[in-house]
Design a protein around this motif. Structure first.
Motif, short mmCIF file in Angstrom:
data_model
loop_
_atom_site.label_atom_id
_atom_site.label_comp_id
_atom_site.label_asym_id
_atom_site.label_seq_id
_atom_site.Cartn_x
_atom_site.Cartn_y
_atom_site.Cartn_z
N ALA A 124 0.86 -1.35 0.01
CA ALA A 124 -0.14 -0.03 0.06
C ALA A 124 0.76 1.29 0.04
CB ALA A 124 -0.94 -0.19 1.20
N CYS A 125 0.36 2.23 -0.65
CA CYS A 125 1.00 3.64 -0.49
C CYS A 125 1.36 4.02 0.91
CB CYS A 125 0.24 4.74 -1.24
SG CYS A 125 1.09 6.35 -1.14
N PRO A 126 2.37 4.29 1.41
CA PRO A 126 2.79 4.95 2.76
C PRO A 126 2.07 6.25 2.98
CG PRO A 126 4.82 5.15 1.27
CD PRO A 126 3.70 4.40 0.36
N HIS A 127 1.94 6.99 1.88
CA HIS A 127 1.21 8.35 2.12
C HIS A 127 -0.19 8.25 2.31
CE1 HIS A 127 5.15 10.00 1.23
NE2 HIS A 127 5.04 9.46 0.12
N CYS A 128 -1.07 7.81 1.33
CA CYS A 128 -2.32 7.67 1.46
C CYS A 128 -3.08 6.20 1.65
CB CYS A 128 -2.65 8.32 0.02
SG CYS A 128 -2.39 7.35 -1.31
N THR A 129 -2.25 5.09 1.87
CA THR A 129 -2.64 3.70 1.82
C THR A 129 -3.36 3.15 0.63
OG1 THR A 129 -4.89 4.18 2.99
CG2 THR A 129 -2.88 4.28 4.49
N SER A 130 -3.53 3.65 -0.46
CA SER A 130 -4.20 3.07 -1.79
C SER A 130 -3.35 2.18 -2.42
CB SER A 130 -4.79 4.30 -2.70
OG SER A 130 -3.72 5.07 -3.13
N ASP A 131 -3.78 1.42 -3.20
CA ASP A 131 -3.23 0.42 -3.67
C ASP A 131 -1.96 0.81 -4.69
OD1 ASP A 131 -5.11 -1.00 -2.75
OD2 ASP A 131 -6.28 -1.56 -4.78
N ARG A 171 3.26 3.05 -8.61
CA ARG A 171 2.54 4.51 -8.62
C ARG A 171 1.13 4.03 -7.73
NH1 ARG A 171 0.40 6.98 -13.94
NH2 ARG A 171 -0.60 5.17 -13.76
N CYS A 172 0.45 5.04 -6.76
CA CYS A 172 -0.77 4.59 -6.15
C CYS A 172 -1.70 5.14 -7.09
CB CYS A 172 -0.60 5.15 -5.02
SG CYS A 172 -0.84 6.78 -4.68
N ASP A 173 -3.00 5.04 -6.86
CA ASP A 173 -4.07 5.64 -7.24
C ASP A 173 -4.10 7.25 -7.22
OD1 ASP A 173 -4.97 3.15 -7.62
OD2 ASP A 173 -6.28 3.14 -6.04
N ALA A 179 -1.36 8.97 -7.36
CA ALA A 179 -0.33 9.25 -8.34
C ALA A 179 1.00 9.61 -7.33
CB ALA A 179 -0.53 10.78 -8.99
N HIS A 180 1.09 9.07 -6.34
CA HIS A 180 2.62 9.07 -5.51
C HIS A 180 3.35 8.04 -6.26
CE1 HIS A 180 -0.37 10.37 -2.07
NE2 HIS A 180 0.58 11.44 -2.23
N THR A 181 4.67 8.29 -6.33
CA THR A 181 5.31 7.47 -7.11
C THR A 181 6.45 7.07 -6.57
OG1 THR A 181 6.48 9.01 -8.31
CG2 THR A 181 4.57 8.06 -9.62
ZN LIG Z 1 -0.75 7.54 -2.48
#
Ligand SMILES: [Zn+2]
Ligand SMILES: C[S@@+](CC[C@H](N)C(=O)[O-])C[C@H]1O[C@@H](n2cnc3c(N)ncnc32)[C@H](O)[C@@H]1O
Length: 284
Positions: free
Chosen positions: A10-17, A28-30, A32-34
């Motif tokens: 999971a993304c460490p910033h926003c927990t999304s996939d 990349r997460c949903d 757009a954190h990369t």
């Molecule tokens: Zn994210």
């Protein structure tokens, strides 16, 4: 490889996939954190930097690899693999994975198993990435929210490493298990006496129980104790992979080890505990 375990992260910033893009070179997460995948095959999913947390250095990881390759801890590695595989997990994770020796042995017990190795140290993550084809290696700090999906992991191992009981329970599936290896006060006692190594905190067992209370119930505990006949090279690796290395110089360690008999009988003594995650409503 990371591609085998993308659905567990999971993304460490926003927990999304997370999804792999650019031929697997970037995650990349949903939102757009990369995150760049390192050339050596691991990815850092730290939310910021790890601050003051310093993981094991490249020298410590090299010493640990040498020592574990020598086979002296094979009984402990086998005990961890057995404790994890009893529950026939499909997904496993090790926190503070170090070299990945333990995680690789766990993964060897079943071809359907996939694993994640977490460590805050980049030299560790590099080594873990090479440890087994069915694992993904991730740089993460156990004291921050883990970059792992809630309920995604069937069995977690924590071998001589720091653990965050609440976060580990969050990532465990219902009825998931946690296998914890801790040294007893006898572990390496001969070297603690002769080389002045840091001793095991007498309170360790009590603090482990306290941190797990209310979140887990113990289902098994095994004490493993045996004697290893170690030459100077093995003692050098054993000392070099442990926390005492931060409190002495290379030269002083070499001098102290040279003064020992050619072979020293050293006790290995650990407890392997298995804990079942309790349902959230039963937790603290
Ligand atoms: Zn994210
Ligand atoms: C004593 S070593 C054990 C390694 C491995 N489990 C083994 O037994 O071979 C502890 C490991 O935990 C890692 N570590 C220390 N603090 C950490 C943290 N805050 N988050 C993640 N890993 C950490 C270190 O980098 C090191 O690899």
């Amino acid at each position: 490889m990371l591609s085998d375990v993308m659905d567990l992260l999971a993304c460490p910033h926003c927990t999304s996939d997370l999804e792999a893009i650019e031929d697997g070179r970037v995650l990349r997460c949903d939102r757009a954190h990369t995150f760049d995948v390192a050339r050596q095959g691991y990815v850092s999913l730290l939310a910021g930097n790890a601050g003051k947390i310093v993981g094991d250095s490249a020298e410590m990881i090299e010493a640990r690899s040498k020592f574990l390759d020598s086979g002296h801890f094979d009984r402990i590695i086998a005990a961890v693999a057995a404790a994890m595989s009893v529950h026939d997990p499909a997904t496993v994770l090790e926190v503070g994975a170090g070299t990945g020796h333990y995680l690789a042995a766990v993964l060897e017990t079943s071809e359907r198993m996939r694993g994640v190795g977490l460590d805050v140290s980049k030299p560790a993550a590099r080594t873990v990435a090479r440890a087994h084809p069915r694992l993904g290696s991730v740089v993460a700090d156990v004291w921050q929210p883990l970059p792992v999906r809630t309920g995604a992991i069937d069995a977690v191992s924590c071998v001589f490493s720091p653990r965050n009981a609440a976060e580990l329970r969050r990532i465990l599936a219902p009825d998931g298990i946690l296998v914890v290896v801790t040294p007893t006060a006898h572990h390496q006692q001969e070297l603690i006496e002769t080389l002045g190594l840091l001793s095991v905190d007498e309170d360790k067992a009590r603090r482990l129980e306290e941190s797990l209370a209310g979140r887990y119930e113990q289902t098994d505990t095994t004490r493993i104790e045996f004697t290893m006949a170690l030459d100077h090279a093995s003692i050098g690796s054993l000392v070099g992979m442990g926390p005492s290395v931060r409190h002495s110089t290379d030269a002083s360690r070499r001098t102290a080890i040279a003064a020992l008999p050619d072979t020293v009988e050293v006790t290995a003594s650990v407890t392997v505990g298995t804990y079942r995650a309790l349902a959230a409503s039963a937790a603290l």
